[in-house]
Design an enzyme around this catalytic site. Sequence first.
Site, PDB file in Angstrom:
ATOM      1  N   HIS A 244       0.843  -1.200   0.000  1.00 34.41           N
ATOM      2  CA  HIS A 244       0.000   0.000   0.000  1.00 34.41           C
ATOM      3  C   HIS A 244       0.871   1.240   0.000  1.00 34.41           C
ATOM      4  O   HIS A 244       1.950   1.263   0.568  1.00 34.41           O
ATOM      5  CB  HIS A 244      -0.954   0.018   1.196  1.00 34.41           C
ATOM      6  CG  HIS A 244      -0.302  -0.263   2.508  1.00 34.41           C
ATOM      7  ND1 HIS A 244       0.068  -1.534   2.903  1.00 34.41           N
ATOM      8  CD2 HIS A 244       0.078   0.565   3.507  1.00 34.41           C
ATOM      9  CE1 HIS A 244       0.616  -1.487   4.098  1.00 34.41           C
ATOM     10  NE2 HIS A 244       0.648  -0.224   4.493  1.00 34.41           N
TER      11      HIS A 244
ATOM     12  N   HIS B 193       0.955   5.105   1.110  1.00 37.74           N
ATOM     13  CA  HIS B 193       0.333   6.138   1.946  1.00 37.74           C
ATOM     14  C   HIS B 193       0.445   7.478   1.205  1.00 37.74           C
ATOM     15  O   HIS B 193       1.542   7.848   0.761  1.00 37.74           O
ATOM     16  CB  HIS B 193       1.089   6.305   3.266  1.00 37.74           C
ATOM     17  CG  HIS B 193       1.047   5.121   4.188  1.00 37.74           C
ATOM     18  ND1 HIS B 193       0.230   5.068   5.300  1.00 37.74           N
ATOM     19  CD2 HIS B 193       1.752   3.965   4.194  1.00 37.74           C
ATOM     20  CE1 HIS B 193       0.435   3.923   5.948  1.00 37.74           C
ATOM     21  NE2 HIS B 193       1.357   3.228   5.295  1.00 37.74           N
TER      22      HIS B 193
END
Length: 155
Positions: free
Chosen positions: A141, A143
């Site tokens: 992922h 951010h």
Amino acid sequence: MKRAEKRVQAVSSHLSPPAQLRQPSVTMSEKEAALTAAPSDSPTIFDKIINKEIPSTVVYEDDKVLAFRDIAPQAPTHILVIPKVRDGLTGLSKAEERHCEILGRLLYTAKLVAKQEGLDDGFRIVINDGPNGCQSVYHIHVHVIGGRQMNWPPG
Ligand code: 5GP
């Protein structure tokens, strides 16, 4: 010396040695979460978010990626951009050449989301990897963090 090198030297000379060498503070919960997490093929919390089994605030979605607000925001804007199919990408350190397209898509989506959120004065992109990187969810992922002035070096 090139202009950019001079600028880096000028900036670092303004930092006192303690600031340059200091170990940044990490809260125990972040550290504990990172130390107890481990890569596995089992579904992660993000799979449940993708499948809408648990709620999230989605800010962008297409056939390849999903972007949603972090449950514990570290800034006024804190969004996570994830691939819908993990395909072995528990973290960036597991990337192979076949992942180039999705990695590019994640970064491009991060840019779209930053624009959508009005982060015109800048933002920070973070990809934590492994225990030392404080990674707590093993589904890659990105951010997207913004809405305030960031510090450097990062914590
Ligand atoms: P990491 O520490 O692995 O780089 O980041 C994982 C992020 O996922 C953390 O910032 C954490 O707050 C976020 N997170 C963990 N569980 C959930 C959840 O259930 N919903 C949302 N929206 N974010 C979550």
